[in-house]
Design an enzyme around this catalytic site. Structure first.
Site, short mmCIF file in Angstrom:
data_model
loop_
_atom_site.label_atom_id
_atom_site.label_comp_id
_atom_site.label_asym_id
_atom_site.label_seq_id
_atom_site.Cartn_x
_atom_site.Cartn_y
_atom_site.Cartn_z
N GLY A 279 4.37 -11.95 -24.60
CA GLY A 279 3.60 -11.67 -23.63
C GLY A 279 3.44 -13.18 -22.94
N THR B 232 -1.75 -3.28 -19.37
CA THR B 232 -0.92 -1.94 -19.47
C THR B 232 0.26 -2.00 -18.90
OG1 THR B 232 -3.31 -1.11 -19.86
CG2 THR B 232 -1.43 0.25 -19.55
N ASP C 216 -1.97 9.19 -17.83
CA ASP C 216 -2.85 8.17 -18.43
C ASP C 216 -4.45 8.20 -18.14
OD1 ASP C 216 -0.49 7.00 -19.53
OD2 ASP C 216 -0.60 5.08 -18.31
N SER D 256 0.73 -1.17 -10.71
CA SER D 256 0.96 -2.85 -10.94
C SER D 256 2.09 -3.30 -10.92
CB SER D 256 0.22 -3.27 -12.21
OG SER D 256 1.10 -2.98 -13.20
N GLY E 89 5.14 -4.52 -20.76
CA GLY E 89 6.11 -4.31 -21.59
C GLY E 89 7.27 -3.28 -20.79
N ASP E 90 6.86 -2.15 -20.15
CA ASP E 90 7.58 -1.54 -19.60
C ASP E 90 8.07 -2.10 -18.19
OD1 ASP E 90 6.83 0.53 -21.19
OD2 ASP E 90 5.06 1.11 -20.13
N ASN F 102 7.41 4.87 -16.90
CA ASN F 102 7.02 3.50 -16.35
C ASN F 102 8.26 2.50 -15.97
OD1 ASN F 102 4.49 4.30 -16.42
ND2 ASN F 102 3.98 2.81 -18.33
N LYS G 57 5.73 5.61 -21.21
CA LYS G 57 7.02 4.23 -21.10
C LYS G 57 8.27 4.39 -20.32
CE LYS G 57 4.85 2.53 -25.49
NZ LYS G 57 3.70 1.67 -24.81
O1 RIB Z 1 3.08 1.13 -22.12
C1 RIB Z 1 1.96 1.72 -21.29
C2 RIB Z 1 2.08 3.01 -21.61
O2 RIB Z 1 2.41 3.45 -22.97
C3 RIB Z 1 1.13 4.00 -20.69
O3 RIB Z 1 1.58 4.34 -19.49
C4 RIB Z 1 0.78 5.04 -21.54
O4 RIB Z 1 1.27 6.36 -21.00
C5 RIB Z 1 1.93 4.98 -23.03
O5 RIB Z 1 2.83 5.81 -22.83
#
Ligand code: RIB
Length: 305
Positions: free
Chosen positions: A220, A249, A13, A292, A252-253, A43, A40
């Site tokens: 959210g 950022t 990123d 995070s 969601g993951d 993460n 994603k």
């Molecule tokens: O959901 C966040 C992610 O979306 C980031 O880390 C980026 O790499 C994209 O895949």
């Protein structure tokens, strides 16, 4: 046996902060840029592993310098990387811009993620089939995601982020399908179905009509709505803790990784979502995606309202 197998993307990123996102045709200046591990799939694998899950990742990085930025976070979290291929060419890269409200805008260049097709996933069918929960998203070729879903003998967590076209029989195996409001809108529009405005219960009903066994609509700061096909309860609202947002950022993951972890631990869907919204809320309180995410020792914000 691995409890959770994530089949998905690995990115570096490139993150900048700006006061406000540029409008089309506008140029804005940022103070600097950081390179962080992301993607994603990566993460989601990292958050599930940090929380205590037994996690493996099926994916790919390239042979450029960005691979060295993308992989160490996975290794530190203890994710099994035996199914992470290195393919000639560039690693996936995400251009991430975060504004003063903590909202992000992301452009992904797939690079090596584009090699995670049905053939690549087919090399790891045994691993996928051994998992209690298999997690897929929309940042690898659809054929790769579909091959993973077909090989799953456990539970499929299908996170259509971003929304990509998937076969109806694949959607029918999702338990749950996880999307945010924008993704729900895109998915329903693409399916030629009415998109209820501002009516989350109607949205989950419409999504359920597309065929998944269960649906989780993330909202959210407003939490999530769950529609569990195995229960007669109807849609269930799960509120989110109130937190100060620094950077959304990867939220969601964080949610999806935590959800996979709790489902693999045997939680019911609504209980698993109750933990996932708290992990998602935790993740927005500091900058970046993987930096995070909480560990099992961190205190999650509570649902005090
Ligand atoms: O959901 C966040 C992610 O979306 C980031 O880390 C980026 O790499 C994209 O895949």
């Amino acid at each position: 046996m691995t409890a959770i197998v994530v089949v998905g993307s690995v990115n570096a990123d490139l993150v900048t902060r700006v006061p406000a996102h540029p409008a089309p045709g506008e140029t804005v200046l940022a103070d600097g840029m950081t390179v962080l591990p992301g993607g994603k799939g990566a993460n989601q694998a990292v958050v599930a592993a940090r929380l205590g899950g037994d996690v493996a990742l099926v994916g790919a990085v390239g042979t450029d310098a960005f691979a060295a930025a993308a992989v160490p976070g996975l290794r530190r979290a203890g994710v099994d990387l035996t199914a992470l291929a290195t393919v000639p060419g560039p690693t996936g890269v995400a251009l991430v811009t975060v504004d003063d409200e903590g909202e992000n805008a992301i452009v992904v260049v797939p690079g090596a993620n584009g090699s995670v097709d049905a053939t690549a996933v087919g090399r790891h069918v045994g691993l996928v089939a051994s998992a209690d929960v298999v997690v897929v998203q929309g940042e690898i070729p659809t054929a790769g995601s579909e091959a993973a879903v077909r090989a799953t003998t456990g539970r499929v967590l299908l996170n259509l982020a971003p929304v990509v076209p998937v076969l109806r029989e694949v959607l029918a195996l999702a338990d749950p399908l996880v999307v945010n409001a924008g993704e729900a809108w895109r998915l329903l529009s693409d399916a030629g179905r009415p998109v209820p405005e501002g009516e989350p219960f109607a949205v989950v009903d419409e999504l359920r009509d597309l065929g998944p066994r269960s649906v989780v609509l993330t909202l959210g700061g407003a939490g999530a709505v769950v529609l569990d096909g195995a229960s007669d309860a109807g849609p269930v609202v799960v509120p989110a803790p109130v937190v100060k947002v620094v950077d959304t950022t990867g939220a969601g993951d964080a949610f999806v990784g935590a959800l996979a972890w709790r489902l693999a631990q045997g939680d019911g869907l609504v209980d698993a979502v109750r933990t996932a919204v708290r992990v998602g809320a935790y993740s927005v309180t500091t900058a970046g995606a993987q930096p995070s995410f909480p560990t099992a020792d961190d205190e999650l914000p509570s649902l005090s309202r």
